[in-house]
Design an enzyme around this catalytic site. Sequence first.
Site, mmCIF file in Angstrom:
data_model
loop_
_atom_site.group_PDB
_atom_site.id
_atom_site.type_symbol
_atom_site.label_atom_id
_atom_site.label_comp_id
_atom_site.label_asym_id
_atom_site.label_seq_id
_atom_site.Cartn_x
_atom_site.Cartn_y
_atom_site.Cartn_z
ATOM 1 N N LYS A 193 0.699 -1.504 0.011
ATOM 2 C CA LYS A 193 -0.079 -0.098 -0.032
ATOM 3 C C LYS A 193 0.557 1.339 -0.054
ATOM 4 O O LYS A 193 0.590 2.314 -0.594
ATOM 5 C CB LYS A 193 -1.036 0.489 1.594
ATOM 6 N N GLU A 199 11.129 -4.267 4.209
ATOM 7 C CA GLU A 199 10.902 -5.943 3.850
ATOM 8 C C GLU A 199 10.600 -6.087 1.678
ATOM 9 O O GLU A 199 11.077 -6.433 1.285
ATOM 10 C CB GLU A 199 10.502 -6.330 4.029
ATOM 11 N N GLY A 246 -4.110 -2.028 5.769
ATOM 12 C CA GLY A 246 -3.581 -3.014 4.282
ATOM 13 C C GLY A 246 -4.642 -4.478 4.657
ATOM 14 O O GLY A 246 -4.451 -5.443 4.210
ATOM 15 N N ARG A 247 -5.156 -4.733 6.653
ATOM 16 C CA ARG A 247 -5.710 -6.206 7.021
ATOM 17 C C ARG A 247 -6.866 -5.490 5.861
ATOM 18 O O ARG A 247 -6.523 -7.303 6.547
ATOM 19 C CB ARG A 247 -5.184 -5.875 8.565
ATOM 20 N N GLU A 332 -3.893 -6.325 14.764
ATOM 21 C CA GLU A 332 -3.284 -4.985 14.855
ATOM 22 C C GLU A 332 -4.643 -3.926 14.761
ATOM 23 O O GLU A 332 -4.541 -3.169 14.663
ATOM 24 C CB GLU A 332 -2.936 -4.762 13.414
ATOM 25 N N HIS A 363 -2.422 -32.711 19.290
ATOM 26 C CA HIS A 363 -1.587 -33.645 19.726
ATOM 27 C C HIS A 363 0.353 -32.520 20.408
ATOM 28 O O HIS A 363 1.114 -32.767 19.768
ATOM 29 C CB HIS A 363 -0.700 -34.571 18.781
ATOM 30 N N LYS A 472 10.159 0.498 13.010
ATOM 31 C CA LYS A 472 10.255 0.467 11.401
ATOM 32 C C LYS A 472 11.323 1.403 11.673
ATOM 33 O O LYS A 472 12.528 1.384 10.569
ATOM 34 C CB LYS A 472 8.583 0.711 10.545
HETATM 35 O O1 F6P Z 1 3.000 -4.348 9.766
HETATM 36 C C1 F6P Z 1 2.785 -2.805 10.112
HETATM 37 C C2 F6P Z 1 2.205 -2.264 7.853
HETATM 38 O O2 F6P Z 1 1.901 -1.415 8.173
HETATM 39 C C3 F6P Z 1 0.437 -3.548 8.346
HETATM 40 O O3 F6P Z 1 -0.823 -2.534 8.186
HETATM 41 C C4 F6P Z 1 0.685 -3.610 6.373
HETATM 42 O O4 F6P Z 1 -0.099 -4.495 6.311
HETATM 43 C C5 F6P Z 1 1.655 -4.252 6.387
HETATM 44 O O5 F6P Z 1 2.644 -2.935 7.152
HETATM 45 C C6 F6P Z 1 2.677 -3.278 5.124
HETATM 46 O O6 F6P Z 1 2.220 -2.433 4.923
HETATM 47 P P1 F6P Z 1 2.645 -2.248 3.370
HETATM 48 O O7 F6P Z 1 1.583 -2.559 2.074
HETATM 49 O O8 F6P Z 1 2.361 -0.356 2.995
HETATM 50 O O9 F6P Z 1 3.657 -2.603 2.318
#
Ligand code: F6P
Length: 505
Positions: A193, A199, A246-247, A332, A363, A472
């Site tokens: 987003k 990452e 995002g979620r 979150e 188990h 972050k």
């Molecule tokens: O973990 C924080 C967060 O902002 C989440 O809310 C989101 O889903 C994820 O990082 C990835 O964010 P992006 O889609 O901006 O890379």
Amino acid sequence: MHTPAWLERLMPHAVRMVDQSLRDLFVSDPDRIGASTLQVGPVHACFARQRIDAAAQAALLDLARERDIKAAFTALHDGAPVNRSEQRPALHVALRSSLGRTAVAKAAHAQARETFHAMGRLVDALRASDVTDLINIGIGGSDLGPRLALDALRDVDAGRFRVHFLSTADGHAVSRLLGELDPAKTAAILVSKSFGTQETLLNGQAVRDWLGADERLYAVTANTDRAAAFGIVPGRTLPMWDWVGGRYSLWSAVGFVVAAALGLDVFERLLAGAAAMDEHVLHAPVESNLAIRHALVAVWNRNAMGHDTHAVLPYDERLARLPAYLQQLVMESLGKSVTQDGRPVGCGTSPVIWGGAGTDVQHSFFQALHQGTDVVPMDFIGTVRVEGGYQDLHRAQMSNLLAQSEAFANGTPSDDPQKAYAGNRPSSVILLDDLSPESLGALLAMYEHSVYAQATIWGINPFDQWGVELGKTLASGLMEALVDPMKAVGDPVTRLLIERIRAGG
Ligand code: F6P
């Protein structure tokens, strides 16, 4: 901490329920099962094994009315700025439904449909190409939803592509994956987003270098300028918007990899299942509203009964990723300590969500759930009908689900204290008629709306996530310090550890 008045009102019911055996509740209240069971489309939910008697249930329904959860659902659909700390709406519902009455909501739905069709054109071209493998590069909401949906639904369609996921930035994960693939037959989708997530950008750069060509790179983002600067060819970027969290974004072009692998029609059916749940949640009265009932049980267990954790237990291997998906969705969204207007919330909020797929988990950790000192409320999730052979194995899954829920509720006495089961351990059972795109969409939308209803009771914002920002920011400063001895960042502990890492162990 000042306990909210609504919780004070629930407490006499909680005190009464502490010594109340679940077994006896069924005897004293013949209507209990009917009053605790709902069927909404393909989703059947049974809350009869919660430690809630008729009077406690009435108090919970009053709470839902007092907190005006129905009005909150209307505000959500209409695109009111329910995400107050970021001053914007949370219109994930507009990605799949056209229930919002305002211009804002209608415009969001129109944008979503336009993007859905643009995604369809990219899907058609990809499916007609000689690409064999897709890599979805994203993390959090840009990863967990598509992963879950693909895992759950890949039997619905044979799947046009082999699909791989890169989420965390890990050189071993990247080299293991790329070592198996042919760059000439692989396409990658960067899903972010913000298009600023460390990452995703690191993994994206590694995959872009390995691909050696930009024509098989796609992006899904709300920051199209950054995607263009990264080198995504115009026309291969699908938009999302700041009004989708995002979620909550599986329903947007974040689901591109699902649509590409399983077909646009399967993706559309997923949206339709969620839309049917939206309609139910918006229109059903409090007492027969599945998301509200689910939320009331969650609030009861968290606040009145004081349980800190909640286990999600799918008895269907295809839903093995549901606990991880719900960890982000619930924790979150609800992991907040202050209300929307910045005051201490005054009671516990998000439980720790954990779990795993039955019967494996029987188990591993079920011993502690049956006889440990902490009571853990549970959601058991199963599928009534499955296609194909091995029906006896499916019956084994179902019989274990039923057995466990019953054992937790009723327990069994024994003269030998080692062998006694106390029982009275609460669980809900959610059965899907079958695992289809529609039922998965309905199930996930139900959880989204339950989260929103819980947030409404607590007065917190389920659509921001400020708590993840600090780590972050620190990580981006520390990345340079790991290679540059001139950079002195971090506290004394961090600096000591940096020296150790720089020294090579
Ligand atoms: O973990 C924080 C967060 O902002 C989440 O809310 C989101 O889903 C994820 O990082 C990835 O964010 P992006 O889609 O901006 O890379």
